[in-house]
Write an enzyme that holds these catalytic residues in place. Structure first.
Site, PDB file in Angstrom:
ATOM      1  N   TYR A  31       0.849  -1.212   0.000  1.00 58.91           N
ATOM      2  CA  TYR A  31       0.000   0.000   0.000  1.00 58.91           C
ATOM      3  C   TYR A  31       0.874   1.249   0.000  1.00 58.91           C
ATOM      4  O   TYR A  31       0.660   2.166  -0.806  1.00 58.91           O
ATOM      5  CB  TYR A  31      -0.901  -0.031   1.240  1.00 58.91           C
TER       6      TYR A  31
ATOM      7  N   LYS B 141       1.089   4.126  -2.906  1.00 61.73           N
ATOM      8  CA  LYS B 141       0.788   5.545  -2.648  1.00 61.73           C
ATOM      9  C   LYS B 141       1.978   6.421  -3.030  1.00 61.73           C
ATOM     10  O   LYS B 141       1.796   7.534  -3.528  1.00 61.73           O
ATOM     11  CB  LYS B 141       0.399   5.745  -1.176  1.00 61.73           C
TER      12      LYS B 141
ATOM     13  N   TRP C 134      -3.685   7.875  10.130  1.00 64.74           N
ATOM     14  CA  TRP C 134      -4.648   7.352  11.113  1.00 64.74           C
ATOM     15  C   TRP C 134      -5.989   8.071  11.006  1.00 64.74           C
ATOM     16  O   TRP C 134      -6.525   8.602  11.992  1.00 64.74           O
ATOM     17  CB  TRP C 134      -4.090   7.485  12.530  1.00 64.74           C
TER      18      TRP C 134
HETATM   19  N1  NAP Z   1      -8.001   5.712   6.205  1.00 65.36           N
HETATM   20  C1  NAP Z   1      -6.800   6.008   6.691  1.00 65.36           C
HETATM   21  O1  NAP Z   1      -6.449   5.675   7.840  1.00 65.36           O
HETATM   22  C2  NAP Z   1      -5.830   6.797   5.851  1.00 65.36           C
HETATM   23  C3  NAP Z   1      -4.582   7.127   6.396  1.00 65.36           C
HETATM   24  C4  NAP Z   1      -3.695   7.872   5.622  1.00 65.36           C
HETATM   25  C5  NAP Z   1      -4.049   8.249   4.342  1.00 65.36           C
HETATM   26  N2  NAP Z   1      -5.250   7.897   3.833  1.00 65.36           N
HETATM   27  C6  NAP Z   1      -5.586   8.328   2.466  1.00 65.36           C
HETATM   28  O2  NAP Z   1      -6.701   9.201   2.570  1.00 65.36           O
HETATM   29  C7  NAP Z   1      -7.487   9.117   1.383  1.00 65.36           C
HETATM   30  C8  NAP Z   1      -8.945   8.911   1.753  1.00 65.36           C
HETATM   31  O3  NAP Z   1      -9.052   7.686   2.468  1.00 65.36           O
HETATM   32  P1  NAP Z   1     -10.459   7.154   3.005  1.00 65.36           P
HETATM   33  O4  NAP Z   1     -10.154   6.363   4.226  1.00 65.36           O
HETATM   34  O5  NAP Z   1     -11.439   8.255   3.039  1.00 65.36           O
HETATM   35  O6  NAP Z   1     -10.840   6.147   1.838  1.00 65.36           O
HETATM   36  P2  NAP Z   1     -12.095   5.178   1.730  1.00 65.36           P
HETATM   37  O7  NAP Z   1     -13.146   5.534   2.724  1.00 65.36           O
HETATM   38  O8  NAP Z   1     -11.585   3.778   1.688  1.00 65.36           O
HETATM   39  O9  NAP Z   1     -12.682   5.576   0.301  1.00 65.36           O
HETATM   40  C9  NAP Z   1     -11.963   5.316  -0.852  1.00 65.36           C
HETATM   41  C10 NAP Z   1     -12.883   5.623  -2.010  1.00 65.36           C
HETATM   42  O10 NAP Z   1     -12.150   5.387  -3.207  1.00 65.36           O
HETATM   43  C11 NAP Z   1     -13.066   4.876  -4.151  1.00 65.36           C
HETATM   44  N3  NAP Z   1     -12.397   4.175  -5.224  1.00 65.36           N
HETATM   45  C12 NAP Z   1     -11.581   3.099  -5.144  1.00 65.36           C
HETATM   46  N4  NAP Z   1     -11.199   2.737  -6.375  1.00 65.36           N
HETATM   47  C13 NAP Z   1     -11.775   3.618  -7.248  1.00 65.36           C
HETATM   48  C14 NAP Z   1     -11.763   3.758  -8.660  1.00 65.36           C
HETATM   49  N5  NAP Z   1     -11.066   2.923  -9.439  1.00 65.36           N
HETATM   50  N6  NAP Z   1     -12.472   4.773  -9.216  1.00 65.36           N
HETATM   51  C15 NAP Z   1     -13.182   5.608  -8.449  1.00 65.36           C
HETATM   52  N7  NAP Z   1     -13.240   5.524  -7.106  1.00 65.36           N
HETATM   53  C16 NAP Z   1     -12.545   4.527  -6.520  1.00 65.36           C
HETATM   54  C17 NAP Z   1     -13.925   3.936  -3.325  1.00 65.36           C
HETATM   55  O11 NAP Z   1     -15.098   3.697  -4.046  1.00 65.36           O
HETATM   56  P3  NAP Z   1     -15.989   2.369  -3.840  1.00 65.36           P
HETATM   57  O12 NAP Z   1     -16.916   2.741  -2.721  1.00 65.36           O
HETATM   58  O13 NAP Z   1     -16.646   2.182  -5.139  1.00 65.36           O
HETATM   59  O14 NAP Z   1     -15.044   1.253  -3.477  1.00 65.36           O
HETATM   60  C18 NAP Z   1     -14.144   4.764  -2.072  1.00 65.36           C
HETATM   61  O15 NAP Z   1     -15.264   5.600  -2.216  1.00 65.36           O
HETATM   62  C19 NAP Z   1      -6.854   8.004   0.550  1.00 65.36           C
HETATM   63  O16 NAP Z   1      -5.984   8.579  -0.387  1.00 65.36           O
HETATM   64  C20 NAP Z   1      -6.041   7.216   1.548  1.00 65.36           C
HETATM   65  O17 NAP Z   1      -4.938   6.561   0.932  1.00 65.36           O
HETATM   66  C21 NAP Z   1      -6.150   7.188   4.550  1.00 65.36           C
END
Ligand code: NAP
Length: 320
Positions: A145, A149, A171
């Site tokens: 992952y 990224k 987080w």
């Molecule tokens: N969560 C954490 O702890 C964390 C920590 C550090 C950084 N981040 C970063 O923060 C950002 C937001 O994270 P989050 O936790 O809000 O993510 P999330 O809730 O998992 O949502 C990810 C979204 O991406 C969509 N997606 C995946 N593949 C796609 C595609 N091919 N085309 C269009 N949409 C697509 C998913 O759609 P579907 O519903 O259709 O699957 C989902 O709506 C990300 O960049 C993540 O890497 C997250």
């Protein structure tokens, strides 16, 4: 507005632009961060929500065509392959979404002279440092992952697009997604004892604060103003998390302590600290992933809430 409504609503676009609205495309619209970005978008934006199945950011042709039709001024990419453990056995798919996706968006942003905000992660670092990571520290991801990224960051940086912000966060929790806070809230109502990893240290981030930070960055002056002697364009990488440092164990203790102040029935009496080795997972995590927010604070002048305060805000918003 959904993509299917874009054509119809498009007829009014000239009027909206005349009214001073800026078009903001939020990609990955059903995700946790995207939910908050859409909720907090200031009134000066006309928000266009893009997500699957209508919008797949890995499809260069259709995503570019859709964005050309929408002509956004700003694109915020909240979409990602976010399952850190599954990515270990699905690295090609993680790379497709987390590298090719932002590459396609950066190409579209360049084409449309739009600003792109792309969200990245503390997992691009190996966790070997003992002081907060700054933006210029060399990344060295330990997981599939994290590698995917980092490839996404590089795709944005090498796209030729000038107007981009890459915002690394850590987080993350908030409404509308699976996250550590929700897991602990559930377990606290089910179990008397929890065993939580105490040798990984970082900083929680409330999606509300991150969404606000993204709008603060986009609001920075992007071009030299009248009479400015010198002007540094604000684009590039920024770190953002809440203030403070804790382990997952500290975080769980605070969640349970705050939950006990609500009317929610809490069963948990003991939260035992364990080591990473006691809770093996497919993907290795950085032992230390605290990030310095100095660059963000200097640029925006914004005050970042401590993680405990933001947790209170979130738990209150959950109506527990
Ligand atoms: N969560 C954490 O702890 C964390 C920590 C550090 C950084 N981040 C970063 O923060 C950002 C937001 O994270 P989050 O936790 O809000 O993510 P999330 O809730 O998992 O949502 C990810 C979204 O991406 C969509 N997606 C995946 N593949 C796609 C595609 N091919 N085309 C269009 N949409 C697509 C998913 O759609 P579907 O519903 O259709 O699957 C989902 O709506 C990300 O960049 C993540 O890497 C997250």
């Amino acid at each position: 507005m959904t993509l299917t409504n874009v054509q119809k609503d498009f007829e009014n676009n000239d009027k909206r632009v005349a009214e001073g609205k800026r078009r903001l495309a939020v990609v990955g619209a059903s995700g946790m961060l995207a939910t908050m970005v859409q909720r907090l978008a200031p009134d000066k934006y006309e928000v266009i929500s893009l997500g699957r199945p209508g919008f797949d950011l890995t499809n260069a042709t259709t995503s570019l065509a859709s964005l050309r039709e929408i002509r956004p001024h700003v694109i915020i990419n909240c979409a990602a392959y976010t399952d850190v453990d599954d990515a270990e056995s699905n690295e090609p798919l993680a790379n497709l979404v987390n590298q090719e996706g932002p590459r396609n968006l950066a190409t579209a942003a360049k084409d449309l002279d739009a600003t792109l905000v792309h969200v990245s992660t503390d997992y691009v670092f190996d966790g070997e440092k003992a002081t907060p990571y700054v933006e210029s520290d060399p990344p060295n991801p330990r997981s599939a992952y994290g590698r995917s990224k980092l490839l996404g960051e590089e795709a944005v940086k090498s796209s030729g697009l000038e107007r981009y912000f890459i915002v690394r966060t850590s987080w993350l929790y908030g409404a509308g997604g699976k996250n550590f806070v929700e897991t602990i809230i559930r377990l606290a109502q089910e179990r008397e004892e929890l065993r939580i990893v105490a040798d990984q240290v970082g900083t929680p981030t409330y999606s509300f604060d991150l969404a606000q930070a993204i709008f603060n960055l986009i609001d920075l002056p992007q071009e030299p103003g009248e009479g400015a002697q010198t002007f540094d364009r604000p684009f590039g990488i920024y770190h953002f998390a809440n203030e403070g440092v804790c382990s997952w164990h500290d975080f769980a203790c605070e969640i349970v302590a705050q939950l006990k102040k609500t009317t929610t029935p809490v069963k948990t009496e003991h939260i035992l600290p364990i080591g990473t080795a006691d809770y093996p997972l497919p993907a290795p995590r950085p032992a230390y992933s605290v990030m310095s927010k100095d660059k963000y604070q200097k640029a925006t002048g914004a005050i970042i809430p401590p993680w405990q305060k933001s947790l209170e805000h979130y738990i209150a918003s959950r109506g527990l």
